[in-house]
Every structure is written in structure tokens, then in C-alpha cells.
Design a protein around this motif. Sequence first.
Motif, PDB file in Angstrom:
ATOM      1  N   UNK A 132      -3.193   2.228   6.305  1.00 56.40           N
ATOM      2  CA  UNK A 132      -2.664   0.919   6.696  1.00 56.40           C
ATOM      3  C   UNK A 132      -3.781   0.025   7.236  1.00 56.40           C
ATOM      4  N   UNK A 133      -4.688   0.590   8.022  1.00 58.31           N
ATOM      5  CA  UNK A 133      -5.814  -0.188   8.553  1.00 58.31           C
ATOM      6  C   UNK A 133      -6.726  -0.664   7.425  1.00 58.31           C
ATOM      7  N   UNK A 134      -6.949   0.205   6.443  1.00 61.08           N
ATOM      8  CA  UNK A 134      -7.792  -0.177   5.303  1.00 61.08           C
ATOM      9  C   UNK A 134      -7.151  -1.312   4.520  1.00 61.08           C
ATOM     10  N   UNK A 135      -5.841  -1.242   4.314  1.00 66.91           N
ATOM     11  CA  UNK A 135      -5.154  -2.306   3.568  1.00 66.91           C
ATOM     12  C   UNK A 135      -5.111  -3.602   4.367  1.00 66.91           C
ATOM     13  N   UNK A 150       4.697  20.383   7.371  1.00 67.05           N
ATOM     14  CA  UNK A 150       3.808  20.689   8.492  1.00 67.05           C
ATOM     15  C   UNK A 150       2.487  19.919   8.412  1.00 67.05           C
ATOM     16  N   UNK A 151       2.306  19.110   7.381  1.00 66.72           N
ATOM     17  CA  UNK A 151       1.085  18.319   7.235  1.00 66.72           C
ATOM     18  C   UNK A 151       1.228  17.042   8.061  1.00 66.72           C
ATOM     19  N   UNK A 152       0.315  16.838   9.001  1.00 67.23           N
ATOM     20  CA  UNK A 152       0.381  15.661   9.868  1.00 67.23           C
ATOM     21  C   UNK A 152      -0.239  14.468   9.146  1.00 67.23           C
ATOM     22  N   UNK A 153       0.626  13.585   8.680  1.00 66.20           N
ATOM     23  CA  UNK A 153       0.155  12.425   7.930  1.00 66.20           C
ATOM     24  C   UNK A 153      -0.073  11.200   8.817  1.00 66.20           C
ATOM     25  N   UNK A 154       0.204  11.305  10.104  1.00 65.51           N
ATOM     26  CA  UNK A 154       0.094  10.153  10.997  1.00 65.51           C
ATOM     27  C   UNK A 154      -1.284   9.511  10.915  1.00 65.51           C
ATOM     28  N   UNK A 155      -2.310  10.324  11.027  1.00 70.56           N
ATOM     29  CA  UNK A 155      -3.679   9.797  10.978  1.00 70.56           C
ATOM     30  C   UNK A 155      -3.984   9.190   9.605  1.00 70.56           C
ATOM     31  N   UNK A 156      -3.539   9.849   8.552  1.00 68.78           N
ATOM     32  CA  UNK A 156      -3.773   9.341   7.196  1.00 68.78           C
ATOM     33  C   UNK A 156      -3.044   8.019   6.979  1.00 68.78           C
ATOM     34  N   UNK A 165       0.832  -1.199   0.000  1.00 63.39           N
ATOM     35  CA  UNK A 165       0.000   0.000   0.000  1.00 63.39           C
ATOM     36  C   UNK A 165       0.868   1.250   0.000  1.00 63.39           C
ATOM     37  N   UNK A 166       0.253   2.320  -0.456  1.00 68.14           N
ATOM     38  CA  UNK A 166       0.887   3.642  -0.443  1.00 68.14           C
ATOM     39  C   UNK A 166      -0.102   4.648   0.109  1.00 68.14           C
ATOM     40  N   UNK A 167       0.408   5.728   0.621  1.00 66.91           N
ATOM     41  CA  UNK A 167      -0.436   6.828   1.056  1.00 66.91           C
ATOM     42  C   UNK A 167      -1.149   7.380  -0.168  1.00 66.91           C
ATOM     43  N   UNK A 168      -2.467   7.509  -0.122  1.00 71.54           N
ATOM     44  CA  UNK A 168      -3.181   8.018  -1.300  1.00 71.54           C
ATOM     45  C   UNK A 168      -2.618   9.361  -1.752  1.00 71.54           C
ATOM     46  N   UNK A 169      -2.550   9.583  -3.068  1.00 72.34           N
ATOM     47  CA  UNK A 169      -1.931  10.805  -3.592  1.00 72.34           C
ATOM     48  C   UNK A 169      -2.679  12.083  -3.232  1.00 72.34           C
ATOM     49  N   UNK A 170      -3.852  11.987  -2.679  1.00 76.30           N
ATOM     50  CA  UNK A 170      -4.602  13.179  -2.304  1.00 76.30           C
ATOM     51  C   UNK A 170      -3.863  13.984  -1.228  1.00 76.30           C
ATOM     52  N   UNK A 224       3.138  -4.180   3.409  1.00 76.82           N
ATOM     53  CA  UNK A 224       4.362  -3.465   3.057  1.00 76.82           C
ATOM     54  C   UNK A 224       3.966  -2.129   2.447  1.00 76.82           C
ATOM     55  N   UNK A 225       4.582  -1.066   2.918  1.00 81.91           N
ATOM     56  CA  UNK A 225       4.298   0.262   2.384  1.00 81.91           C
ATOM     57  C   UNK A 225       5.287   0.603   1.275  1.00 81.91           C
TER      58      UNK A 225
END
Length: 179
Positions: free
Chosen positions: A69-72, A58-64, A42-47, A97-98
Amino acid sequence: MMDTKGKVVVGVDGSESSVQALLLAARLAPALEAAIHAVAVWELPPVYADETGYVPPDFDTTEAIEAAEAAEAKILADTVAKAFGPDVPRNLSQELIRGPARDKLVEAGAGAALLVVGRRGHGGFLGLHLGSVSSACVSHADCPVLVVRSDGEVHAEGSPRTHHLWKGSKTKGQNPSTA
């Protein structure tokens, strides 16, 4: 990454072809004296990034990241359940695997007895005969790669596959040994 020696690595993305890949891997693993290792990449969605892939610091990606990861993980668990129901093989392991699927599946298959992928996943280019991920695996993996169709089409042993052109024949489906 898990040790792949004696493993049949299976790329899982939730598609019907990945279900079929799991089922076929379960049939082939005993003959290869191998365990089954289901891998979801999986990868972080490009959005969350701009068109260059840049994510502002400064963008907090932790939640994303946690949500992706939970969705995958759910897709992986659901695909395994769809393939095997309550009879999940005891020799099946699972891994998230990310990263880019093309690269990470090739890496996951390093040293494996076999890498099994679906012909087409959830990509957006309908009509292609081979998806970009499966094509990359065939081209770059250092282990044998099996690409599985998801259409359920089965050819009986001994019956000609008329959509294939035999080498050296002038007509479709003509077996050179009978020509």
C-alpha cells in the motif's frame, strides 16, 4: 469509495499513459463541471500466495500489505507530481483501492462523468493495442470511458489520419467526402 457524481475518475498506475490521462482529465474536467479523482488500484503481489491465490492462514501478511500500500501511495503521489509539478489542480482528489484493477476501476467510475485510463499500463504483454484493464473499462463501465495514448502523437485538426481506414473507402486515409 468517494462520491463520483461530477467527477472525472482517472486510473493511475505510474505509467506514462496514466500521466497523460491525468493531464487530459485536467483539461476536460472544467467542461464537464467536474472534479478530478485520481485512483490507484493495487493488489498484494502474488509472491505471497500459491498458484491458486491461497495464502496460508498462519502467514502474517500485515507487513506485506502495508509495504504494498505504501509503494502504491508513492506511485500515485509521484505520478500526480510528474503530471502537474507544483501546480496540482485544487479540485484533484486521490484514492488508493485494493483489489483487481479491472473490477475496481469499473466500480470507481460508476456514476462518474467520465473514466479516463491509459491505453497500456505496466502489464507484460507488449504489442497489444489495448491493455486488459483499459479494455475491461471500455467493455464494462457504466460511464463514458476515454482511453489515452502515451506516445505523444498529436494530429492537427483537419489533417488526415492515414492509419485509419474510412468506412466505405477502399484505400487508407481516403475520406469518403472527397472520394
